[in-house]
Design a protein around this motif. Structure first.
Motif, short mmCIF file in Angstrom:
data_model
loop_
_atom_site.label_atom_id
_atom_site.label_comp_id
_atom_site.label_asym_id
_atom_site.label_seq_id
_atom_site.Cartn_x
_atom_site.Cartn_y
_atom_site.Cartn_z
N PRO A 1 0.89 -1.25 -0.12
CA PRO A 1 -0.19 -0.10 0.03
C PRO A 1 0.73 1.13 0.08
O PRO A 1 0.46 2.33 -0.76
CB PRO A 1 -0.67 0.00 1.30
N ASN B 1 -7.60 4.54 -11.37
CA ASN B 1 -9.02 4.36 -11.15
C ASN B 1 -9.78 3.50 -11.94
O ASN B 1 -10.71 2.76 -11.65
CB ASN B 1 -9.57 5.90 -10.92
N PRO C 1 -9.04 -4.97 -7.98
CA PRO C 1 -9.54 -5.46 -6.68
C PRO C 1 -8.35 -5.42 -5.73
O PRO C 1 -7.25 -5.34 -6.07
CB PRO C 1 -9.94 -6.95 -6.93
N GLU C 2 -8.68 -5.29 -4.38
CA GLU C 2 -7.71 -4.82 -3.39
C GLU C 2 -6.86 -6.04 -3.17
O GLU C 2 -5.60 -5.78 -3.02
CB GLU C 2 -8.59 -4.79 -1.90
N GLU C 3 -7.24 -7.24 -3.31
CA GLU C 3 -6.06 -8.63 -3.30
C GLU C 3 -5.14 -8.36 -4.38
O GLU C 3 -4.01 -9.07 -4.25
CB GLU C 3 -6.77 -9.68 -3.22
N ARG D 1 -3.78 -5.74 -5.56
CA ARG D 1 -3.29 -4.22 -5.62
C ARG D 1 -1.62 -4.57 -5.23
O ARG D 1 -1.35 -4.15 -3.97
CB ARG D 1 -3.95 -3.27 -4.96
N THR D 2 -1.16 -4.97 -6.15
CA THR D 2 0.61 -4.63 -5.55
C THR D 2 1.20 -4.06 -6.73
O THR D 2 0.60 -3.55 -7.77
CB THR D 2 1.19 -6.15 -5.93
#
Length: 319
Positions: A43, A62, A67-69, A71-72
């Motif tokens: 993050p 944007n 997805p959050e998982e 996001r690297t």
């Protein structure tokens, strides 16, 4: 090292994303290493990425809808790279590559760098199935030869069509260095020539002035003070005097340039010649002065006579 002392990359320009993205990506990776941020959580690294890429990049992020998982930082940068490459116009980039020519006063290293950077966006690879072999070196070599400003060097390289890219580059660097050294040598030679001309001109202009000043002091024929009026009535010339030393006409013995045998101060002949001539010279000087006065009187008499004639003419006309 304090984080505040390390500056990250500036905002990325998305006008030409395919060309600007590789450089901006490299600058950001250097920043992470220098700031010792590679070991931080995903993050934080994504936040640093969005902070430096700024507004247009945030809008693209944007729109990706990750997805959050997922996001690297690696995935985010891969998505951005795909986005930028899709907007690459290979035809236009190839046209730009073909339009490159060496500019005036542009060094060969700068020209070579410009050609190599543009070639990266042209996809010079074989499109045959299963080949995918790159021919970028050949295209760079051709562009360097055809784009050179030095026409003489270009013609010489065209005769060496079998040379490799490295050999062509080496010949261009040697030729440029040779031209630079030649200009330096020519400049030094020009400076030497100019200094020589200046020195010659100064000496040439000074010498006649000294001579003229010397010649206007004394008459070289009779020894009297020289002037324009004197030159017309110089006694040594007007009276046809002959030198008593060299027996040549046109000057007195005191002004004779011929070396008399023996010491003049002990020579009775020389004393007699000069002494007698000095007396004559004095008389000649008087005559010369009288001649000048007679000439002036004659000029005045002619003027008076002319006035009388004109007056008589008008008197007769009145009658």
């Amino acid at each position: 090292m304090a984080e505040q002392s390390i500056r990250g990359p500036s905002e990325m320009n998305f006008d030409e994303p395919a060309k600007n993205w590789p450089m901006w990506k490299q600058k950001f990776e250097i920043f992470l290493t220098a700031a010792n941020k590679n070991g931080e959580g995903e993050p934080l690294k994504i936040a640093l990425f969005l902070h430096h890429i700024e507004e247009r990049g945030i809008e693209i992020f944007n729109a990706l809808g990750l997805p959050e998982e997922q996001r690297t930082l690696a995935i985010v940068m891969t998505r951005f790279e795909n986005y930028c490459i899709q907007r690459r116009n290979t035809v236009m980039e190839t046209f730009k590559f073909g339009s490159i020519t060496q500019k005036q006063d542009q060094s060969f290293v700068e020209f070579e760098t410009e050609v190599r950077n543009q070639a990266k966006f042209c996809e010079f690879t074989c499109s045959a199935e299963g080949c995918n072999q790159s021919y970028i070196d050949r295209m760079i070599k051709d562009k360097i030869i055809l784009g050179l400003e030095n026409k003489k060097l270009r013609s010489k390289l065209l005769e060496s069509s079998q040379d490799t890219l490295e050999q062509i580059i080496e010949k261009c660097k040697i030729a440029e260095l040779s031209e630079t050294n030649k200009k330096i040598l020519n400049t030094e030679e020009d400076v030497i020539k100019v200094e020589a001309i200046k020195s010659f001109t100064v000496n040439k202009t000074k010498q006649p002035y000294v001579n003229r000043q010397r010649n206007t002091q004394t008459c070289e024929r009779c020894g009297m003070t020289s002037s324009l009026q004197h030159d017309k009535f110089c006694p040594a010339v007007v009276e046809g005097r002959t030198c008593r030393i060299c027996h040549k006409p046109g000057h007195f013995a005191v002004m004779c340039r011929k070396k008399y045998s023996g010491r003049r101060s002990n020579s009775s002949n020389y004393v007699q010649a000069v002494g007698g001539e000095e007396r004559e010279q004095t008389g000649a000087a008087v005559k010369s002065t009288q001649s000048v006065d007679q000439q002036r009187a004659a000029d005045q008499q002619r003027g008076i006579h002319s006035v009388n004639i004109n007056r008589q003419y008008y008197d007769d006309a009145d009658v």
